[in-house]
Design a protein around this motif. Structure first.
Motif, short mmCIF file in Angstrom:
data_model
loop_
_atom_site.label_atom_id
_atom_site.label_comp_id
_atom_site.label_asym_id
_atom_site.label_seq_id
_atom_site.Cartn_x
_atom_site.Cartn_y
_atom_site.Cartn_z
N VAL A 385 0.85 -1.19 0.00
CA VAL A 385 0.00 0.00 0.00
C VAL A 385 0.89 1.24 0.00
N LEU A 386 0.58 2.17 -0.88
CA LEU A 386 1.25 3.46 -0.95
C LEU A 386 0.23 4.53 -0.57
N LEU A 387 0.42 5.17 0.58
CA LEU A 387 -0.47 6.23 1.03
C LEU A 387 0.16 7.58 0.75
N ARG A 388 -0.65 8.49 0.22
CA ARG A 388 -0.17 9.82 -0.12
C ARG A 388 -0.38 10.78 1.06
N ALA A 389 0.53 11.71 1.21
CA ALA A 389 0.44 12.68 2.29
C ALA A 389 -0.82 13.53 2.15
N GLY A 390 -1.39 13.90 3.28
CA GLY A 390 -2.54 14.78 3.29
C GLY A 390 -3.87 14.07 3.28
N GLU A 391 -3.98 12.99 2.52
CA GLU A 391 -5.25 12.29 2.42
C GLU A 391 -5.11 10.80 2.69
N GLY A 392 -3.90 10.28 2.64
CA GLY A 392 -3.71 8.84 2.75
C GLY A 392 -3.90 8.32 4.17
N HIS A 393 -4.72 7.29 4.30
CA HIS A 393 -4.90 6.62 5.59
C HIS A 393 -5.65 5.31 5.35
N HIS A 394 -5.63 4.48 6.35
CA HIS A 394 -6.47 3.27 6.35
C HIS A 394 -7.64 3.51 7.29
N VAL A 395 -8.86 3.27 6.82
CA VAL A 395 -9.99 3.27 7.75
C VAL A 395 -9.85 2.03 8.63
N ASP A 396 -10.41 2.10 9.83
CA ASP A 396 -10.26 1.00 10.78
C ASP A 396 -11.00 -0.23 10.26
N HIS A 397 -10.36 -1.39 10.41
CA HIS A 397 -10.91 -2.61 9.84
C HIS A 397 -10.28 -3.81 10.54
N VAL A 398 -10.78 -4.99 10.20
CA VAL A 398 -10.17 -6.26 10.62
C VAL A 398 -10.04 -7.14 9.39
N HIS A 399 -9.42 -8.31 9.56
CA HIS A 399 -9.26 -9.26 8.46
C HIS A 399 -10.02 -10.53 8.84
N PRO A 400 -11.28 -10.67 8.38
CA PRO A 400 -12.16 -11.73 8.89
C PRO A 400 -11.64 -13.14 8.69
N GLU A 401 -10.83 -13.38 7.66
CA GLU A 401 -10.40 -14.75 7.37
C GLU A 401 -8.97 -15.02 7.80
N GLY A 402 -8.35 -14.09 8.48
CA GLY A 402 -6.97 -14.28 8.90
C GLY A 402 -6.87 -14.94 10.27
N TRP A 403 -5.65 -15.16 10.71
CA TRP A 403 -5.32 -15.54 12.08
C TRP A 403 -4.42 -14.44 12.66
N LEU A 404 -3.34 -14.16 11.94
CA LEU A 404 -2.48 -13.04 12.26
C LEU A 404 -2.44 -12.09 11.07
N SER A 405 -2.32 -10.81 11.33
CA SER A 405 -2.17 -9.82 10.27
C SER A 405 -0.93 -8.98 10.53
N SER A 406 -0.61 -8.09 9.59
CA SER A 406 0.71 -7.50 9.65
C SER A 406 0.78 -6.14 8.96
N ALA A 407 1.85 -5.43 9.25
CA ALA A 407 2.21 -4.22 8.50
C ALA A 407 3.73 -4.09 8.60
N PHE A 408 4.40 -4.19 7.44
CA PHE A 408 5.84 -3.96 7.38
C PHE A 408 6.05 -2.59 6.76
N HIS A 409 6.80 -1.74 7.44
CA HIS A 409 6.99 -0.37 6.98
C HIS A 409 8.30 -0.25 6.22
N VAL A 410 8.17 0.14 4.96
CA VAL A 410 9.34 0.30 4.08
C VAL A 410 9.80 1.76 4.10
N GLU A 411 8.86 2.66 3.91
CA GLU A 411 9.15 4.10 3.94
C GLU A 411 8.11 4.78 4.83
#
Length: 483
Positions: A385-411
């Protein structure tokens, strides 16, 4: 991806084997069977089509496109083959050619819902222009195509993606005026009402969908969301508990149950968010062969940005103000990505080992390794996911079919140094609640670090200012040898 319909009696043994393996999600083994089928039936367009389909499922888009073209050369006139070709071309970011192939699929079958959906999504992500993205849907609806209700739902989902939830709800309710017994329309209307913050309409449509389809898990969950939005937390809790009893691995309903408990002042609702063993940020080791960590992260960023050929978020996803890749990155042959996932798997293994035993919903599902080569868990999908400054964000959510979820930050943007801009937020519900609930925890993202957490925890990101983007990789993890 689709498979051309064919009578079982006409299938070869490798074709039947491939179909069965694919149904089990064993795509690599299915691919081997498809290759044997093509070798056994070199003139078969169906064998080539099925090979192209599975190659596409494996994100091997160049090979998928080649196989689809061979199927066409061998005489396939099926719209499914054009769809497989279009998806492969989209994966290669050959977007004009992909549009052409989607259009050809629709010429062959004007009410082909999958082709309508994919073409609308492609046009939306390319341009962000709702009118352009929906033009073929509006034309099909004007023709009163046989799948009008399904097309109406698809059109409404595009409205929601464009921030036009009220228009989506009005569109669906017009259709319901003559199709009041359609549970899918009521469920879609409930979802549109939720997006429009119309809690009463949300509950009315969710309840009607549930009456018409009493076994609908989605309708029941939508009703829970509506109850929470109306401040009826006790009813929401009781309904969520009943759903969870029948669907214990549905991470979405577990999130709703925790939310209801939190609204009722029950400490169980916030306990998982306060468990330091469950939500963790861990440094991922630099893969071998890189002169420095900065060089590795820079190369990883370049590899990911090359795949972000879009201007708008895909419909139905959590991000806003950015783009999301459309391939399974964990299957990419790119050596930079392959090295990244090798290091990530080491970090996941360490996280799981350090969770320790327990009876909570996450620890209770820790699988037993089958052997040294099979840890008992696997990645399921991986995207950037590439989020742009000023407007980029994730709305709050879950992953219904997962067990563990993740976010690796590159930049990460410099704005993350100011307040909690661009930070991960945990615990703020992704559905309306009365009263509103704030996040229970925040994590400041760090380049080269992986955040791991149970898939049932609400998570999103805070907006951020400045000019720099926020670039991440995400994936889910599921146990392999335990339900």
């Amino acid at each position: 991806m689709s498979t051309v319909p064919t009578r079982a009696a006409a299938e070869s043994d490798p074709a039947r084997e491939a179909r069965d393996l694919k149904a089990q999600g064993r795509l690599d083994e299915a691919l081997d069977a498809h290759l044997r089928d093509v070798a056994a039936r070199p003139s078969s367009a169906i064998a080539e089509h099925n090979l192209a389909s599975t190659l596409g499922d494996l994100s091997r888009f160049a090979e998928s496109a080649d196989a689809a073209r061979r199927a066409l050369t061998k005489g396939s006139t099926a719209p499914e083959t054009q769809l497989v070709l279009a998806r492969a071309l989209q994966g290669l970011l050959q977007l004009d050619e992909a549009e052409d192939a989607f259009r050809r699929a629709l010429e062959l079958r004007p009410d082909y819902l999958d082709a309508h959906q994919d073409l609308a999504q492609l046009r939306w992500m390319r341009t962000g222009d709702l009118g352009h993205a929906a033009a073929h849907l509006d034309a099909a609806l004007a023709r009163q195509a046989p799948a009008t209700s399904a097309l109406t739902i698809l059109r409404a989902r595009l409205d929601i993606a464009a921030g036009e939830a009220q228009a989506a709800l009005a569109r669906l309710e017009r259709r319901l005026s003559s199709h009041a017994k359609d549970p899918a329309l009521h469920l879609a209307a409930a979802q549109a009402a939720a997006a429009a913050d119309a809690c009463e309409a949300h509950l009315a449509h969710a309840v009607q969908a549930l009456r018409l389809a009493p076994s609908s898990q989605m309708a029941a969950k939508s009703a829970v969301e509506a109850l929470l939005g109306l401040g009826r937390a006790e009813e929401g809790r009781d309904l969520a508990a009943r759903i969870l009893a029948h669907h214990p691995q549905d991470q979405g309903v577990r999130a709703l149950l925790l939310t209801a408990q939190r609204l009722l002042g029950d400490s169980q609702g916030s306990a998982p968010y306060c468990d330091n063993g469950l939500v963790r940020q861990m440094e991922v080791p630099t893969p071998p062969g890189w002169p420095s960590r900065d060089a590795w992260l820079s190369a990883l960023g370049d590899a990911l940005r090359a795949r972000h050929g879009w201007s708008m978020h895909p419909p139905g996803q959590s991000l806003r103000g950015g783009s999301q890749t459309q391939e399974d990155l964990a299957r990419s042959p790119d050596p930079v990505l392959a090295g990244f996932f090798a290091s990530v798997r080491e970090t996941i293994a360490r996280y799981i080992a350090e969770l320790g035993p327990g009876s909570d919903p996450t620890r209770a599902r820790i699988p037993e390794p089958a052997n040294a080569d099979r840890p008992g868990w696997r990645l399921t999908g991986a995207w950037s996911v590439l989020l742009r400054a000023g407007e980029g964000h994730h709305v709050d959510h879950v992953h219904p079919e997962g067990w563990l979820s993740s976010a690796f930050h590159v930049e990460t943007p410099p704005a993350t140094d100011t307040g909690q801009q661009g930070w991960l937020a945990f615990g703020r519900p992704g559905c309306a609640t009365s009263p509103a609930l704030a996040p229970l925890a925040h994590i400041r993202p760090k380049p080269g670090h992986l955040v791991l957490f149970p898939s049932y925890l609400w998570h999103g990101t805070e907006p951020f200012d400045g000019e720099a983007d926020r670039l991440t990789v995400a994936f889910d993890i599921v146990p392999e040898n335990r339900a």
